[in-house]
Motif scaffolding. Sequence first.
Motif, PDB file in Angstrom:
ATOM      1  N   PHE B  12       9.761  47.329 134.358  1.00 16.40           N
ATOM      2  CA  PHE B  12       9.438  48.514 135.143  1.00 16.40           C
ATOM      3  C   PHE B  12       9.951  48.703 136.341  1.00 16.40           C
ATOM      4  O   PHE B  12      10.621  49.620 136.720  1.00 16.40           O
ATOM      5  CB  PHE B  12       7.882  48.284 135.373  1.00 16.40           C
ATOM      6  CG  PHE B  12       7.307  49.346 136.414  1.00 16.40           C
ATOM      7  CD1 PHE B  12       7.081  50.394 135.955  1.00 16.40           C
ATOM      8  CD2 PHE B  12       7.258  49.009 137.694  1.00 16.40           C
ATOM      9  CE1 PHE B  12       6.687  51.477 136.830  1.00 16.40           C
ATOM     10  CE2 PHE B  12       6.699  49.790 138.479  1.00 16.40           C
ATOM     11  CZ  PHE B  12       6.229  51.351 138.131  1.00 16.40           C
ATOM     12  N   ILE B  13      10.244  47.660 137.009  1.00 17.67           N
ATOM     13  CA  ILE B  13      11.041  47.694 138.326  1.00 17.67           C
ATOM     14  C   ILE B  13      12.245  47.986 138.163  1.00 17.67           C
ATOM     15  O   ILE B  13      13.113  48.822 138.849  1.00 17.67           O
ATOM     16  CB  ILE B  13      10.869  46.253 139.134  1.00 17.67           C
ATOM     17  CG1 ILE B  13       9.477  46.174 139.547  1.00 17.67           C
ATOM     18  CG2 ILE B  13      11.935  46.163 140.525  1.00 17.67           C
ATOM     19  CD1 ILE B  13       9.253  44.730 140.089  1.00 17.67           C
ATOM     20  N   PHE B  14      13.159  47.458 137.159  1.00 16.79           N
ATOM     21  CA  PHE B  14      14.536  47.797 136.853  1.00 16.79           C
ATOM     22  C   PHE B  14      14.584  49.088 136.462  1.00 16.79           C
ATOM     23  O   PHE B  14      15.602  49.821 137.099  1.00 16.79           O
ATOM     24  CB  PHE B  14      14.865  46.759 135.691  1.00 16.79           C
ATOM     25  CG  PHE B  14      16.526  46.972 135.276  1.00 16.79           C
ATOM     26  CD1 PHE B  14      17.430  46.116 135.804  1.00 16.79           C
ATOM     27  CD2 PHE B  14      16.846  48.007 134.281  1.00 16.79           C
ATOM     28  CE1 PHE B  14      18.578  46.221 135.733  1.00 16.79           C
ATOM     29  CE2 PHE B  14      18.063  47.979 134.067  1.00 16.79           C
ATOM     30  CZ  PHE B  14      19.004  47.058 134.749  1.00 16.79           C
ATOM     31  N   ALA B  15      13.679  49.731 135.690  1.00 14.56           N
ATOM     32  CA  ALA B  15      13.762  51.305 135.370  1.00 14.56           C
ATOM     33  C   ALA B  15      13.769  51.969 136.678  1.00 14.56           C
ATOM     34  O   ALA B  15      14.290  53.034 136.770  1.00 14.56           O
ATOM     35  CB  ALA B  15      12.940  51.611 134.127  1.00 14.56           C
ATOM     36  N   GLY B  16      12.712  51.634 137.302  1.00 13.59           N
ATOM     37  CA  GLY B  16      12.158  51.985 138.532  1.00 13.59           C
ATOM     38  C   GLY B  16      13.363  52.286 139.598  1.00 13.59           C
ATOM     39  O   GLY B  16      13.585  53.553 140.192  1.00 13.59           O
ATOM     40  N   VAL B  17      13.892  51.275 139.880  1.00  9.69           N
ATOM     41  CA  VAL B  17      15.196  51.256 140.879  1.00  9.69           C
ATOM     42  C   VAL B  17      16.092  52.183 140.372  1.00  9.69           C
ATOM     43  O   VAL B  17      16.695  53.036 141.004  1.00  9.69           O
ATOM     44  CB  VAL B  17      15.580  49.595 141.030  1.00  9.69           C
ATOM     45  CG1 VAL B  17      16.968  49.808 141.814  1.00  9.69           C
ATOM     46  CG2 VAL B  17      14.688  49.069 141.821  1.00  9.69           C
ATOM     47  N   TRP B  18      16.460  52.326 138.959  1.00 10.78           N
ATOM     48  CA  TRP B  18      17.701  53.141 138.454  1.00 10.78           C
ATOM     49  C   TRP B  18      17.079  54.580 138.666  1.00 10.78           C
ATOM     50  O   TRP B  18      17.858  55.569 138.820  1.00 10.78           O
ATOM     51  CB  TRP B  18      17.938  52.696 137.101  1.00 10.78           C
ATOM     52  CG  TRP B  18      19.138  51.832 136.911  1.00 10.78           C
ATOM     53  CD1 TRP B  18      18.848  50.332 136.932  1.00 10.78           C
ATOM     54  CD2 TRP B  18      20.341  51.988 136.983  1.00 10.78           C
ATOM     55  NE1 TRP B  18      20.069  49.963 136.910  1.00 10.78           N
ATOM     56  CE2 TRP B  18      21.040  50.704 137.034  1.00 10.78           C
ATOM     57  CE3 TRP B  18      21.202  53.121 137.199  1.00 10.78           C
ATOM     58  CZ2 TRP B  18      22.393  50.655 137.299  1.00 10.78           C
ATOM     59  CZ3 TRP B  18      22.709  53.047 137.474  1.00 10.78           C
ATOM     60  CH2 TRP B  18      23.097  51.902 137.310  1.00 10.78           C
ATOM     61  N   LEU B  19      15.705  54.692 138.222  1.00 12.34           N
ATOM     62  CA  LEU B  19      15.374  55.909 138.415  1.00 12.34           C
ATOM     63  C   LEU B  19      15.657  56.573 139.736  1.00 12.34           C
ATOM     64  O   LEU B  19      15.753  57.635 140.229  1.00 12.34           O
ATOM     65  CB  LEU B  19      13.945  56.285 137.897  1.00 12.34           C
ATOM     66  CG  LEU B  19      13.216  57.554 137.582  1.00 12.34           C
ATOM     67  CD1 LEU B  19      14.134  58.123 136.434  1.00 12.34           C
ATOM     68  CD2 LEU B  19      12.048  57.368 137.006  1.00 12.34           C
ATOM     69  N   GLN B  20      15.085  55.768 140.768  1.00  8.83           N
ATOM     70  CA  GLN B  20      15.311  56.011 142.217  1.00  8.83           C
ATOM     71  C   GLN B  20      16.613  56.512 142.871  1.00  8.83           C
ATOM     72  O   GLN B  20      16.607  57.216 143.785  1.00  8.83           O
ATOM     73  CB  GLN B  20      14.539  54.929 142.972  1.00  8.83           C
ATOM     74  CG  GLN B  20      13.036  55.043 143.029  1.00  8.83           C
ATOM     75  CD  GLN B  20      12.500  53.948 143.896  1.00  8.83           C
ATOM     76  OE1 GLN B  20      11.511  53.928 144.268  1.00  8.83           O
ATOM     77  NE2 GLN B  20      13.483  53.343 144.706  1.00  8.83           N
ATOM     78  N   GLN B  21      17.614  55.781 141.983  1.00  4.61           N
ATOM     79  CA  GLN B  21      18.892  56.128 142.571  1.00  4.61           C
ATOM     80  C   GLN B  21      19.203  57.636 142.229  1.00  4.61           C
ATOM     81  O   GLN B  21      19.916  58.287 143.071  1.00  4.61           O
ATOM     82  CB  GLN B  21      19.830  55.148 141.596  1.00  4.61           C
ATOM     83  CG  GLN B  21      21.246  55.198 142.150  1.00  4.61           C
ATOM     84  CD  GLN B  21      22.159  54.964 141.176  1.00  4.61           C
ATOM     85  OE1 GLN B  21      21.827  55.105 139.932  1.00  4.61           O
ATOM     86  NE2 GLN B  21      23.422  54.566 141.476  1.00  4.61           N
ATOM     87  N   GLY B  22      18.365  58.258 141.405  1.00  5.05           N
ATOM     88  CA  GLY B  22      18.864  59.816 141.131  1.00  5.05           C
ATOM     89  C   GLY B  22      17.768  60.556 141.745  1.00  5.05           C
ATOM     90  O   GLY B  22      17.934  61.799 141.585  1.00  5.05           O
ATOM     91  N   LEU B  23      16.948  60.011 142.282  1.00  2.43           N
ATOM     92  CA  LEU B  23      15.850  60.858 142.999  1.00  2.43           C
ATOM     93  C   LEU B  23      15.746  60.272 144.577  1.00  2.43           C
ATOM     94  O   LEU B  23      14.762  59.369 144.926  1.00  2.43           O
ATOM     95  CB  LEU B  23      14.401  60.542 142.426  1.00  2.43           C
ATOM     96  CG  LEU B  23      14.429  61.015 140.929  1.00  2.43           C
ATOM     97  CD1 LEU B  23      13.041  60.561 140.418  1.00  2.43           C
ATOM     98  CD2 LEU B  23      14.380  62.636 140.811  1.00  2.43           C
TER      99      LEU B  23
END
Lengths: 325, 156
Positions: B12-23
């Motif tokens: 979850f954290i891994f995916a979240g950090v990557w998602l935050q990179q685009g937001l």
Amino acid sequence: MLDRLAEHAGLEFVGAILKPGVWARDQVVSSWNNYLDLVGVREENEALREQVRTLSQQVQVASEERAELARLRALLELEPPEGWRPLGARVVANRLGPQAALESAIISRGYYSGAGPGTPVVTHEGVVGRVYRAGPYTATVLLLTDPGSRMAVLSAVNRTSGILVGTGPRGLLEMKYVPQNARIEVGELVLTSGLEGAFPKGVPVARVESVSQSDLSLFQTVYASPLADLEALEEVLLLERPPVQPGARTLPLPTVNATQGVGPGTGRGNATSGHGGAHVQPVSPVQSGQQGTRALRPQSTPPASQAPAPQPSAQQPGRLPGNRQ
Amino acid sequence: MNFSNLAWWACFIFAGVWLQQGLPGIDVLVAGLLVSLQERRHYQTFWLLLVLLLVQEGAGTLAFGSTALWYGALVVFFNVGRWLFEAENLAFVVLLSLGLGACHFLFTLMMASLQQLDIPQDRLFMESVWQACAIPPAWWLTHFVRRRCMGDAHPV
């Protein structure tokens, strides 16, 4: 202490998550590009051969000019400026997370790999900004468009000096404190002045977009656009400071706390006041007379051991300012 | 916290950090914290809070504190709101996200002012609005995926 913990743990954690993905993406893109490059490679090869011939001629000319420069420098008893070591770094993210209120980018180098706080960051196009906070192997760069960014600059043709200030995201840069009678032209390049030793002298930063005069101000209103494409940064170069020569006389200068980084300014105060969140402490001795600037220095200067100790001042070259470049 | 749970949160954290990179400016990891609060697993919430705090504060450019305040506001809002609403009620999550969006604007502005930083307030306002809009779908997605992956062992 919490900032230090966050930089060592949180920032590194983010870097560790993003770097493998960036690497994997690059491998895929690289493989695809390699495949595409096979198409039309013969024409490209011919073009490259022609380019090599042209560049070889230019190198010969440059060598001659370089030799002439060395002779002229020797004639004037000047020594060449100390070289700044360029280090490549990859931009792994731009503003990331809810706390990224400033214009910033995260790069793949930290203070163990040459990206200490205050380190200048450039691309082949021009200045990007400088390292703001640094973990061991990941760092945050404060872009020059941030309203807290300050940089001492001068114009390339008319040698008019000023302070380049960011105006926010996707905005122009404002060159402040340009006197009314100073000459500066639209289209002129703006270079780093090398004052304070934060940047080497003469690095292109921006191009003047507009110049206007006001009856209400002592200064002209000058706007410039950054040369580097800050919206599409992928790779950057860090300019590592010249190393301190062993045995050189040193002067304890205030430098930036590695955990606090270089703080951006308020945009409200005096451009040279140096306040604005940076935590400075006298920890790093910097070579006297060198101090990271690229200003030429006569060789006839008395030996450092005999020279009188310079008096610290607010405008010391070599100082890493708290929030001003 | 067993291994599968730990692995789930790591993903979850891994995916979240990557998602935050685009937001930029948006916290999507807060949805996980909300789910963890709803599960009433205090030990898990404590460690998750600690990790998320370090991640967000470390990646940010402000001095330590605003994310701590913001996550603190989430915990307070959640516990106060639970007296009035069902914790898993969508209306409750929407109200919570509105409150968190407002807090995001206020806390960031306050911390920037304390540090004498100039930040573009219009952008901060828009990011706060986006933050408020992002929490309900992020919460729903996190809730849905966690339930699918972890089964009924972790009911919300």
